[in-house]
Design an enzyme around this catalytic site. Structure first.
Site, PDB file in Angstrom:
ATOM      1  N   ARG A  64       0.845  -1.180   0.000  1.00  0.00           N
ATOM      2  CA  ARG A  64       0.000   0.000   0.000  1.00  0.00           C
ATOM      3  C   ARG A  64       0.888   1.239   0.000  1.00  0.00           C
ATOM      4  NH1 ARG A  64      -2.152  -3.442   4.006  1.00  0.00           N
ATOM      5  NH2 ARG A  64      -4.272  -4.195   3.585  1.00  0.00           N
ATOM      6  N   LYS A  91      -1.594  -2.146   7.401  1.00  0.00           N
ATOM      7  CA  LYS A  91      -2.822  -1.516   7.855  1.00  0.00           C
ATOM      8  C   LYS A  91      -3.166  -1.992   9.259  1.00  0.00           C
ATOM      9  CE  LYS A  91      -7.453  -0.541   6.044  1.00  0.00           C
ATOM     10  NZ  LYS A  91      -8.407  -0.854   4.953  1.00  0.00           N
ATOM     11  N   HIS A  99      -2.497   2.356  -6.027  1.00  0.00           N
ATOM     12  CA  HIS A  99      -3.292   1.176  -5.678  1.00  0.00           C
ATOM     13  C   HIS A  99      -3.532   0.302  -6.898  1.00  0.00           C
ATOM     14  CE1 HIS A  99      -5.137  -0.380  -2.041  1.00  0.00           C
ATOM     15  NE2 HIS A  99      -6.098  -0.893  -2.780  1.00  0.00           N
ATOM     16  N   ARG A 137      -0.880  -2.151  -6.869  1.00  0.00           N
ATOM     17  CA  ARG A 137      -1.176  -3.214  -5.888  1.00  0.00           C
ATOM     18  C   ARG A 137      -2.104  -4.246  -6.516  1.00  0.00           C
ATOM     19  NH1 ARG A 137      -1.457  -4.408  -0.361  1.00  0.00           N
ATOM     20  NH2 ARG A 137      -3.491  -5.014   0.458  1.00  0.00           N
ATOM     21  N   HIS A 197      -4.295  -8.945   3.692  1.00  0.00           N
ATOM     22  CA  HIS A 197      -5.734  -8.934   3.930  1.00  0.00           C
ATOM     23  C   HIS A 197      -6.074  -9.827   5.119  1.00  0.00           C
ATOM     24  CE1 HIS A 197      -6.612  -7.827  -0.551  1.00  0.00           C
ATOM     25  NE2 HIS A 197      -6.232  -6.787   0.158  1.00  0.00           N
ATOM     26  N   TYR A 211     -10.375 -10.043  -7.025  1.00  0.00           N
ATOM     27  CA  TYR A 211      -9.481 -10.347  -8.145  1.00  0.00           C
ATOM     28  C   TYR A 211     -10.008 -11.533  -8.956  1.00  0.00           C
ATOM     29  CZ  TYR A 211      -6.607  -7.243  -5.389  1.00  0.00           C
ATOM     30  OH  TYR A 211      -6.156  -6.153  -4.682  1.00  0.00           O
TER      31      TYR A 211
END
Length: 329
Positions: free
Chosen positions: A159, A184, A256, A259, A282, A291
């Site tokens: 990120r 994150k 992004h 990413r 994640h 995806y």
């Protein structure tokens, strides 16, 4: 009588830092939400900011504020929902200490989020990625820095906040090279890098270490590049890459997007979706399912497995004769 200012001071000085240890980005989002809400209350009532009481902020006031965000500030549903979350978190935190406002707070906590449409993700093809990585002018220090930054992002899928936080000590270039970052929610994670990226990074670090600061991708004074600066540099290189690869100019490319490109590259290489989720940091594999929805190659491969043996492979095309027949109708 309980004032909002007192609740906010307790919330931001103790709860979000000490108890929750939230990330700087999350705290900034909460702060901005309450600044906007307080300004809205002051603009729609005769109350000054320091005199706003908890009972002054009820469900109707919050709903009017959310409508203001959508209609007057043209915020998206996702932004509106993020503001609502910030409001809910504070009221859920203060509820045990203010039972006299329990019913008002309960009604605020039941405000539903706005429905959002999930757009199809954008990512770069192999040719577009190659054109982007070739765009920076590597005869200059800035170009070499940008090229390394883009190559690392495509390789790791970091990120932009994680990229900004990288230091020269974040890179490990041993036999199993990897990069460490704070992800994150302040989650520490390590992501492998390819041998090619490792070799390029070694050359880059030799030059980088002769410059001030410890940020892996520094600005002129040695401090880490800001989010806006990185996105501006990317936009510059996208414009350059458009000349040899026009298709990239038709896409809205952000950091992004790179990413997403990493995730799609892993998916096309046959990597399991749960591994991709771990790679990207994640918490739930459901986040990574986007995806699968966006990848036509995977869908076509699945469709091909259902093809009867007597049917020729490939996309169906009608006999040219039927087209002539249809045109004659």
């Amino acid at each position: 009588m309980a004032y909002l200012a007192t609740a906010l001071q307790s919330f931001f000085t103790d709860y979000v830092h000490t108890q929750r240890n939230l990330s700087d980005n999350t705290i900034a989002s909460y702060r901005d939400t309450w600044r906007l809400l307080i300004k809205h209350v002051c603009a729609t009532t005769v109350t000054s900011a320091d005199q706003i009481r908890l009972e002054d902020i009820d469900r109707d006031m919050i709903t009017a504020f959310l409508d203001h965000l959508s209609n007057e500030r043209a915020n998206t549903a996702a932004t509106r929902n993020a503001r609502l979350i910030a409001i809910r978190v504070l009221f859920a935190h203060i509820l045990p200490d203010h039972p006299e406002h329990a019913e008002t707070i309960r009604r605020i906590l039941t405000i539903p989020p706005a429905k959002t449409a999930k757009p199809m993700i954008s990512y770069l093809s192999e040719d577009e990625t190659d054109a982007l990585l070739a765009a920076p002018d590597t005869t200059t220090w800035t170009g070499r820095r940008d090229q390394m930054m883009l190559a690392l992002t495509v390789n790791t899928g970091l990120r932009i906040s994680e990229l900004i936080g990288l230091a020269t000590t974040s890179i490990h270039t041993g036999t199993s090279p990897y990069i460490e970052c704070e992800g994150k929610g302040r989650k520490h994670r390590a992501t492998p890098i390819s041998a090619m990226t490792r070799d390029q990074m070694l050359d880059y670090l030799t030059e980088r270490n002769s410059r001030p600061g410890t940020a892996l991708f520094p600005g002129p004074r040695g401090n880490a590049l800001s989010r806006d600066a990185i996105e501006r540099r990317l936009a510059t290189h996208v414009r350059t890459a458009t000349e040899p690869c026009p298709s990239i100019g038709a896409k809205h490319v952000t950091m992004h997007t790179l990413r997403h490109t990493t995730a799609m590259n892993l998916l096309h290489a046959g990597v399991d979706i749960t591994v991709i989720a771990l790679w990207l940091g994640h918490e739930q594999t459901s986040t990574t399912d986007i995806y699968l929805h966006a990848d036509m190659e995977t869908k076509n491969a699945a469709l091909e497995k259902t093809r009867p043996p007597e049917v020729a492979p490939g996309t169906y095309a009608p006999d040219p004769g039927i087209l002539i027949w249809l045109e004659a109708l």
